[in-house]
Enzyme design. Structure first.
Site: not given
Ligand SMILES: Cc1ncc(C[n+]2csc(CCOP(=O)(O)OP(=O)(O)O)c2C)c(N)n1
Ligand SMILES: [Mg+2]
Lengths: 326, 343
Positions: A59-60, A83, A85, A129
């Protein structure tokens, strides 16, 4: 003095700060019990326990949002985004929330937090990535952005980032994790906004960041030994704040400027540096500044293609030699 | 899709006096003051004295009053762009709020934030957020700090029905539940997103409550137009959170009288809907409640007169206030007070 890998330096840098200040907490995906997907945080969970080193769901937004809420109310969180990205799925926090809350609240809200992340190419992971996203971050007022190139700098800049009262994006280069370097014993603390001249030279200034620093150094060795061109190499280390004084000072001596950037060409950090030098040191220049960058493409997975995309030692040598000879 | 008829609107609220007169009078004063201040904001907009945008909570005052009255000093509020009511309910002076809406130097953030970002850290108003859902995870972080430091405050996060369909809502609910955080999510279901009815775009009739089970939380739907019910529900949720029982998700059924933002005439509503809700106006309901509890008409009138006077005084102060000092354009970008990004 000890020899550490860049990845070991990450854990040591975080441990140094967590041991110093109980308000420093660390959260992210797989960072605790598993020690991080890049094994850069091994041992922290064991040393500091589950209340300070917390594994999160995938859960960024929750990770960065929680880091912000904690920072606003008195903690000094370090959040990992696996990452860089993945900044794209939580960019609201980076671009709209913790970068702007101090300004929007007329100075009431403070967000002393660090977002650390695996940045950059070289692992053959393909377009989602492998990116170098320093330019995504650098353009946002309110953020500070650093990218260490050596194990020693990982620790020193980590300490500076954690102690900084502003939100700091801390870009670790994935292809540097296994690189070794000498690290002094004891506490290491740098200041943000200081570039370092990692190789003095007289004929040209090469400005590089993160993985491009060792490549620029290797290119400088070749340029000297094979072509007699004596390059000064500057490790930018901190994009915001940016140490323009060191760069301008170098250009005033060498009269030539090259930038080596891993980010795709458009709006890369080198463009900003070239524009500053053009503005403020135009008459020092003996030739046009040259930007050596990844082209304006998504990164491919295949090694032969990825190697072609990133600035290589050979490409740096070639571009510098040609420019200096023309 | 939720129709008004289907809703569990409260039967006669219990007359048992667990709330007490002082709190009731406070909640009434809050509701009236919010109503008066927001109506004034609308008038000032018509006079072109409120610039930019503004989002009113007319009709939703009971949620703000009930939730805030149940808070203790030190509890934290996280609001949306529709946040004037919640900001005022925490005791932020009307002048500061109107001043920000009017972009004056006396505004809460001296005009640097605007109506959508009302923030008063001293009052526990930790910001008003204009990116849908962004503040739910942020409230989790504040609650995490309380949990980590063993502090007893709760973080209360307000948002609309439309917000239940964005990813951050679901990330925050799961995160808060797994970490057992002292955070309370208060969904003000006013039936509409900006213009689209929530039922047209949502898989379940109750956009918040019907999702609670997915995060192991009890299903709570209440009449958001009755401040007593809001107060009791909020107080129970705060108590649970303070005791380490984790988060709550409360869906408050309510309705906004005005359009979404200042320019919206709200033509998308079915005929009669607004009128129907006005019959259950929170202030009307509460006025009657006070009378049932024996509060005299004189006291009620005095509260209303006082609120009007306070709004009048604040308005005059704001009209007389200068615009923001130009020097603040570049202050407070970074912690050193300025905006320098290079040496
Ligand atoms: C991420 C994001 N998407 C869209 C918007 C535009 N927007 C502002 S308010 C709003 C409606 C929100 O509805 P709801 O959550 O029910 O809150 P209400 O306005 O009814 O209080 C929308 C779509 C936004 N601000 N942020
Ligand atoms: Mg709504």
């Amino acid at each position: 003095m000890a020899e550490l890998t860049y990845r070991e330096a990450v854990a040591r840098g975080i441990a140094q700060e967590m041991a110093r200040d109980p308000d420093v907490v660390f959260l992210g995906e797989d960072i605790g019990k598993a020690g991080g997907v890049f094994k850069a945080t091994v041992g922290l969970y064991e040393q500091f326990g589950p209340l300070r080193v917390r594994d999160t769901p995938i859960s960024e937004q929750a990770i960065l949002g929680a880091a912000m809420g904690a920072a606003m109310t008195g903690l000094k969180p370090i959040a990992e985004i696996m990452f860089s990205d993945f900044f794209a799925v939580c960019f609201d926090y980076i671009a709209n929330e913790f970068a702007k809350s101090r300004y929007m609240s007329n100075g009431q809200v403070k967000c002393p937090l660090v977002v650390r992340t695996g940045n950059g190419a070289g692992s053959r992971f393909g377009a989602q990535h492998s990116q170098s996203v320093e330019n995504w971050c650098m353009m946002i007022p309110g953020l500070k952005v650093v990218a260490p190139s050596t194990p020693r700098d990982v620790i020193g800049l980590m300490a500076a980032a954690v102690r900084d009262p502003d939100p700091v994006i801390f870009l670790e280069h994935k292809s540097l994790y296994s690189v070794k370097g000498d690290v002094p014993d004891g506490e290491i603390v740098d200041r943000l906004g200081i570039a370092s001249i990692v190789r003095p030279g007289n004929d040209a200034t090469i400005v590089a960041l993160a993985l491009m620093v060792p490549r620029a150094l290797a290119a400088a060795d070749k340029l000297k030994s094979e072509h007699g061109i004596d390059c000064e190499v500057i490790d930018v280390r901190s994009l915001v704040p940016l140490d323009t004084r060191t760069i301008l000072g170098s250009v005033a001596r060498t009269h030539r400027l090259f930038t080596v950037e891993e980010n795709p060409r458009l709006c890369g950090w080198g463009a900003e540096i070239v524009s500053i030098v053009a503005d403020e040191a135009f008459y020092e220049l003996d030739g046009p500044p040259v930007r050596i960058t990844t082209p304006h493409i998504p990164l491919p997975a295949a090694d032969i293609l990825e190697d072609l995309a990133l600035p290589s030692v050979e490409r740096i040598v070639e571009r510098v030699k040609n420019a200096m000879e023309s | 899709m939720a129709k008004i008829e289907d809703r569990a609107l409260a039967p006669n609220a219990s007359l048992n006096d667990d709330i007490g007169e002082e709190t009731r009078l406070r909640m009434y004063r809050m509701q009236v003051e919010i109503r008066e201040a927001e109506q004034r904001a609308y008038d000032l907009f018509l006079q072109n004295l409120v610039k930019g945008t503004s989002h009113l909570s007319l009709g939703q005052e009971a949620v703000a009053a009930g939730c805030a009255a149940a808070m203790k000093p030190g509890d934290l509020s996280f609001c949306t762009y529709r946040g004037h009511a919640h900001t005022l309910a925490r005791g932020v002076p009307i002048e500061k709020v109107l001043g920000e809406l009017m972009q004056r130097d006396n505004g809460l953030m001296r005009g640097k934030g605007g109506s959508m970002h009302l923030t008063s850290v001293d009052h526990g108003v930790m910001g008003s957020y204009a990116i849908i859902g962004a503040h739910l995870p942020i409230a989790c972080g504040a609650a995490w700090r309380a949990q980590y430091k063993g502090q007893k405050d709760v973080s209360v996060c307000f948002f609309g029905d439309g917000t239940t369909n964005i990813g951050a809502f679901h990330e925050a609910l799961n995160f808060a539940a797994v970490w057992k955080l002292p955070v309370i999510f208060v969904c003000e279901n006013n039936l509409y997103m900006e213009y689209t009815p929530i039922g047209d775009v949502t898989a379940v009739p109750h956009p918040a409550a019907d999702r609670a089970a997915a995060y192991g939380l009890p299903r709570i739907v209440i009449d958001g137009n009755d401040a007593d019910i809001v107060y009791r529900t909020a107080a129970a949720a705060y108590e649970k959170a303070r005791a380490g029982g984790g988060p709550s998700l409360i869906e408050c059924l309510t309705y906004r009288y005005s359009g979404h933002s200042r320019a919206d005439p709200a033509k998308y509503r079915p005929e009669g809907e607004l009128e129907k809700w006005k019959e259950r106006d929170p202030i009307k309901i509460y006025r009657e409640r006070l009378k049932q509890f024996g509060v005299s008409e004189d006291i009620i009138d005095a509260i209303e007169t006082y609120a009007r006077r306070r709004v009048d005084e604040a308005t005059e102060k704001c009209k007389a206030a200068p615009p923001p000092a130009v020097e603040i354009l570049t202050t407070d970008v970074y912690a050193n007070g300025g905006f320098a990004w290079r040496n």
